[in-house]
Design an enzyme around this catalytic site. Structure first.
Site, PDB file in Angstrom:
ATOM      1  N   LYS A 169     -11.639   0.967  -2.014  1.00 43.70           N
ATOM      2  CA  LYS A 169     -10.620   1.511  -2.917  1.00 43.70           C
ATOM      3  C   LYS A 169     -11.172   1.527  -4.342  1.00 43.70           C
ATOM      4  CE  LYS A 169      -7.495   1.150   0.693  1.00 43.70           C
ATOM      5  NZ  LYS A 169      -7.073   0.249   1.756  1.00 43.70           N
TER       6      LYS A 169
ATOM      7  N   HIS B 149      -5.389  -3.164  -2.981  1.00 46.33           N
ATOM      8  CA  HIS B 149      -5.012  -2.230  -4.051  1.00 46.33           C
ATOM      9  C   HIS B 149      -4.948  -2.875  -5.434  1.00 46.33           C
ATOM     10  CE1 HIS B 149      -4.189   0.867  -1.096  1.00 46.33           C
ATOM     11  NE2 HIS B 149      -3.677  -0.093  -0.369  1.00 46.33           N
TER      12      HIS B 149
ATOM     13  N   SER C   4       0.792  -1.232   0.000  1.00 41.55           N
ATOM     14  CA  SER C   4       0.000   0.000   0.000  1.00 41.55           C
ATOM     15  C   SER C   4       0.823   1.281   0.000  1.00 41.55           C
ATOM     16  CB  SER C   4      -0.984   0.004   1.169  1.00 41.55           C
ATOM     17  OG  SER C   4      -0.326  -0.282   2.374  1.00 41.55           O
TER      18      SER C   4
HETATM   19  C1  LIG Z   1      -6.918   0.122   3.134  1.00 40.12           C
HETATM   20  C2  LIG Z   1      -6.321  -1.213   3.426  1.00 40.12           C
HETATM   21  C3  LIG Z   1      -6.879  -2.054   4.388  1.00 40.12           C
HETATM   22  C4  LIG Z   1      -7.991  -1.596   5.286  1.00 40.12           C
HETATM   23  O1  LIG Z   1      -9.190  -1.507   4.617  1.00 40.12           O
HETATM   24  P1  LIG Z   1     -10.329  -0.562   5.185  1.00 40.12           P
HETATM   25  O2  LIG Z   1     -11.555  -1.020   4.522  1.00 40.12           O
HETATM   26  O3  LIG Z   1      -9.936   0.826   4.821  1.00 40.12           O
HETATM   27  O4  LIG Z   1     -10.366  -0.771   6.673  1.00 40.12           O
HETATM   28  C5  LIG Z   1      -6.367  -3.313   4.519  1.00 40.12           C
HETATM   29  N1  LIG Z   1      -5.308  -3.722   3.784  1.00 40.12           N
HETATM   30  C6  LIG Z   1      -4.708  -2.925   2.891  1.00 40.12           C
HETATM   31  C7  LIG Z   1      -3.541  -3.426   2.118  1.00 40.12           C
HETATM   32  C8  LIG Z   1      -5.196  -1.638   2.692  1.00 40.12           C
HETATM   33  O5  LIG Z   1      -4.590  -0.824   1.842  1.00 40.12           O
END
Ligand SMILES: *Cc1c(COP(=O)(O)O)cnc(C)c1O
Length: 388
Positions: A239, A207, A179
């Site tokens: 995302k 992602h 990330s």
């Molecule tokens: C954003 C993210 C999460 C958390 O997800 P949320 O729905 O925002 O709590 C978990 N793992 C990765 C790799 C992320 O980028």
């Protein structure tokens, strides 16, 4: 005197001195390539809305309709009476799309990761995590009671040594796309290693989901992995899908196990049904309109070529996450502030989110950006970088 006041005050003061103090900005508009803050418009290069679906008219319309039909709140947890038809349809669509027997929704990715790891793992098991894994995976592994070991980023030989030294149930956990770096895990090698060692592999594809692979299934599709090589596939809906929540996909056995045992699933209110309905609409757009993924890939290519010509130190990433390495936290914040004064929103990512000395500007691209906006970003980065 409790001591809490002094301690909190000291922590904040130290963070300020180290350039690590974090501040929120309040958006007065929808998420998109242009956002409004305090009455001023900014070009936005820091959101994870990679496909521009967070404010897509069809996703909004489906959300509205579902809210009219199902109300706003789900009213209860899934196991009591909060599991509604939109949740169920979305789970079935996600299972089919990812080629798994079942999928299960969680209210957020953080809750999914900590919930999966703390219910699949037991004391005495081993869990191996890439040291750059998302905080939710690290927290879940740490709290699971299993023997928790990190391995150096993408280092397959270090992982192999650890796996060979461990006995009993072993789980390897990685981000599909990291990330804060934007690079990918060597999934084909990981799958081979895990299969040779009889370990399970879990991939968090927050992602990659919706963005990578010919059909947008994500990192595992891009790496051409059979579903059986990744027994636990997790991704978020906040995302590329532009909504909120997360899911885990896998075997019937895994999903039933989580429904029965995962405290983060059981003891929390289900997502609003309208969020599930809007997510299904977004998934339909991902499936039927591949042009967003293709266009985003072109923008990424354009940005990297331009940055290279300007001599900017981009990290090696082929994803929508294009970090520009700065090093020092105070300098990274200074650059982010200068960019902001000039109308560009780009977050400075600092420790503890990334290792000390590797502060960076985390630039993210979206299919909602135009080529002109990407070119403007390049001009602006070059100007701020040399002025610094
Ligand atoms: C954003 C993210 C999460 C958390 O997800 P949320 O729905 O925002 O709590 C978990 N793992 C990765 C790799 C992320 O980028």
């Amino acid at each position: 005197m409790t001591g809490f006041t002094e301690r909190l005050g000291a922590v904040l003061a130290q963070r300020r001195r180290d350039g690590l103090y974090r501040q929120r900005q309040t958006l007065q508009s929808a998420q998109g390539p242009v956002v409004r803050i305090e009455g001023r418009e900014y070009l936005n290069f820091c959101s994870n809305d990679y496909l521009g679906l967070a404010a897509h008219p069809r996703v909004i319309e489906r959300f509205r309709e579902a809210a009219a039909e199902y109300g706003v709140g789900s009213g209860a947890s899934h196991l009591v009476c909060g599991h509604s038809a939109p949740h169920h349809e979305l789970e079935e669509a996600l299972a089919e799309f990812t080629g798994r027997e079942r999928a299960l929704l969680y209210s957020s990715g953080y809750m999914a990761n900590t919930g999966i790891l703390t219910s699949v793992l037991q004391r005495g098991d081993y869990v191996f995590e890439d040291r750059l894994n998302h905080a939710s995976l690290l927290d879940g592994g740490l709290h699971s009671g299993a023997r928790f070991q990190r391995f150096p980023h993408n280092d397959m030989s270090a992982l192999q040594v650890k796996l060979e030294a461990a006995g009993g149930p072993r789980l390897v956990v990685v981000d599909g796309v990291f990330s804060m770096d934007g690079d990918t895990a060597p999934l084909a090698e990981l799958a081979d290693l895990c299969s040779a060692q009889d370990a399970w592999l879990m991939v968090d594809d927050a992602h990659g989901f919706g963005v990578l692979g010919a059909r947008g299934v994500g990192s595992t599709e891009a790496a051409r992995l059979a579903p059986s090589s990744v027994p636990i596939l997790m991704a978020t809906l906040g995302k590329a899908l532009g909504t909120a929540g997360a899911f885990v996909a896998g075997s019937e056995l895994l999903i039933e196990g989580l429904i029965q045992q995962s405290r983060n699933y059981i003891y929390t209110t289900a997502l609003p049904p309208a969020v599930a309905a809007a997510s299904l609409e977004a998934l339909t757009l991902v499936r039927n309109e591949s042009w967003r993924r293709e266009y985003l890939a072109n923008l990424i290519h354009r940005f990297r070529i331009g940055a290279e010509q300007l001599g900017l130190s981009l990290l090696p990433s082929a994803s929508a996450i294009q970090p520009l390495l700065v090093g020092d936290a105070v300098r990274a914040v200074g650059l982010s502030e200068r960019l902001r004064e000039n109308g560009f929103l780009i977050g400075a990512i600092r420790p503890p989110t990334v290792p000390a000395g590797t502060s960076r500007l985390r630039i993210t691209l979206s299919a909602a950006h135009s080529e002109i906006q990407v070119d403007q970003l390049l001009d602006q980065l070059a100007a701020c970088w040399t002025a610094d």
